[in-house]
Design an enzyme around this catalytic site. Structure first.
Site, mmCIF file in Angstrom:
data_model
loop_
_atom_site.group_PDB
_atom_site.id
_atom_site.type_symbol
_atom_site.label_atom_id
_atom_site.label_comp_id
_atom_site.label_asym_id
_atom_site.label_seq_id
_atom_site.Cartn_x
_atom_site.Cartn_y
_atom_site.Cartn_z
ATOM 1 N N PHE A 1 0.806 -1.217 0.000
ATOM 2 C CA PHE A 1 0.000 0.000 0.000
ATOM 3 C C PHE A 1 0.838 1.266 0.000
ATOM 4 O O PHE A 1 1.788 1.404 0.786
ATOM 5 C CB PHE A 1 -0.900 0.046 1.237
ATOM 6 C CG PHE A 1 -2.076 -0.872 1.188
ATOM 7 C CD1 PHE A 1 -3.280 -0.439 0.658
ATOM 8 C CD2 PHE A 1 -1.978 -2.177 1.659
ATOM 9 C CE1 PHE A 1 -4.380 -1.283 0.612
ATOM 10 C CE2 PHE A 1 -3.074 -3.027 1.609
ATOM 11 C CZ PHE A 1 -4.278 -2.588 1.081
ATOM 12 N N ASP A 2 0.442 2.200 -0.851
ATOM 13 C CA ASP A 2 0.756 3.608 -0.610
ATOM 14 C C ASP A 2 -0.120 4.031 0.560
ATOM 15 O O ASP A 2 -1.254 3.559 0.701
ATOM 16 C CB ASP A 2 0.427 4.434 -1.854
ATOM 17 C CG ASP A 2 0.332 5.912 -1.553
ATOM 18 O OD1 ASP A 2 1.368 6.516 -1.234
ATOM 19 O OD2 ASP A 2 -0.793 6.449 -1.612
#
Length: 245
Positions: free
Chosen positions: A17-18
């Site tokens: 994830f960003d």
């Protein structure tokens, strides 16, 4: 346009994830913190224009100072942007406290409403990892706000460079490899093409999940799935799991 995936979502072992933007409403938090400075400018600013102008300055500062902590990057970008728009006079020192307050605003940026609950529902099915252009302390704070969902956290501070640098994605591959997860088994989940999906594809990651937080509908890029939010990603995952039972 997206790339047709060659494997189901649930055939992968990890989601990478960003954080700030994809899980955290970065633009609202940033704009709110920037508003007092914008009010000192003689030019009225629309939100989109202000964010684009500030983020261009921030990108320049990141490129100049890849080893600096993100909060320091924010403070420096605040001053440089303020001088460009005429809100901070050259040579003035009155901005120092304001710049520090702005840099510390990271901890006030709120999660998207779907983030924590979606991460909790995804965690039983994947290794969850975070790869963020942030410092260790800020990510630890944000992770706690999200319910401490991550099995692996990776920051620009630890890596010594900022996304989209190739080193950040090679670092992520090495950390995931310690858990027996190869590049073909990890999907990037992000709303950003330039800093996440494009460099991830160059590093050999499979087409990932584009979270269309801004409602664009379609963009060019190396992604395999488009979702409007993380609740929709959960629905896709759970649908696949139900169909394979």
């Amino acid at each position: 346009m997206p790339i047709t995936p060659t494997r189901p979502l649930t055939a992968h072992k990890a989601l990478l994830f960003d954080v700030y933007g994809t899980l955290i409403d970065w633009h609202t938090g940033l704009y709110t913190a920037l508003s007092p400075l914008l009010s000192l400018s003689h030019t009225p600013w629309e939100r989109a224009d202000a964010l684009a102008a500030f983020l261009s300055v921030e990108a320049d500062v990141c490129a100049r100072s890849p080893a600096s902590q993100y909060t320091d990057i924010l403070g420096e970008a605040y001053v440089e942007f303020g001088r460009r728009i005429g809100a901070i006079p050259d040579g003035a020192n009155s901005h120092i406290r304001a710049a520090r307050t702005f840099a510390a605003s990271v901890r006030t940026w709120a999660p998207w409403p779907d983030s924590a609950r979606a991460l909790a529902r995804l965690r039983p099915h994947f290794t969850l990892a975070a790869l963020s252009n942030i410092d260790d302390a800020s990510l630890a704070f944000t992770s706690a706000v999200l319910g401490s969902p991550f099995d692996v956290t990776m920051t620009a501070e630890a890596i010594g460079s900022y996304k989209p640098a190739p080193a950040n994605f090679e670092y992520a591959l090495a950390r995931l490899g310690e858990r027996g997860i190869g590049r073909e088994d990890a999907l990037v989940v992000s709303y950003l093409m330039r800093t996440d999906h494009v460099p991830a594809a160059a590093a050999g990651f499979p087409p990932g999940v584009w979270v269309d937080r801004e409602g664009k509908g379609s963009v060019e890029g190396p992604y395999g799935w488009r979702v409007n939010d993380l609740d929709e990603l959960v629905e896709l995952v759970e649908k696949e799991l139900t169909e394979t039972q």
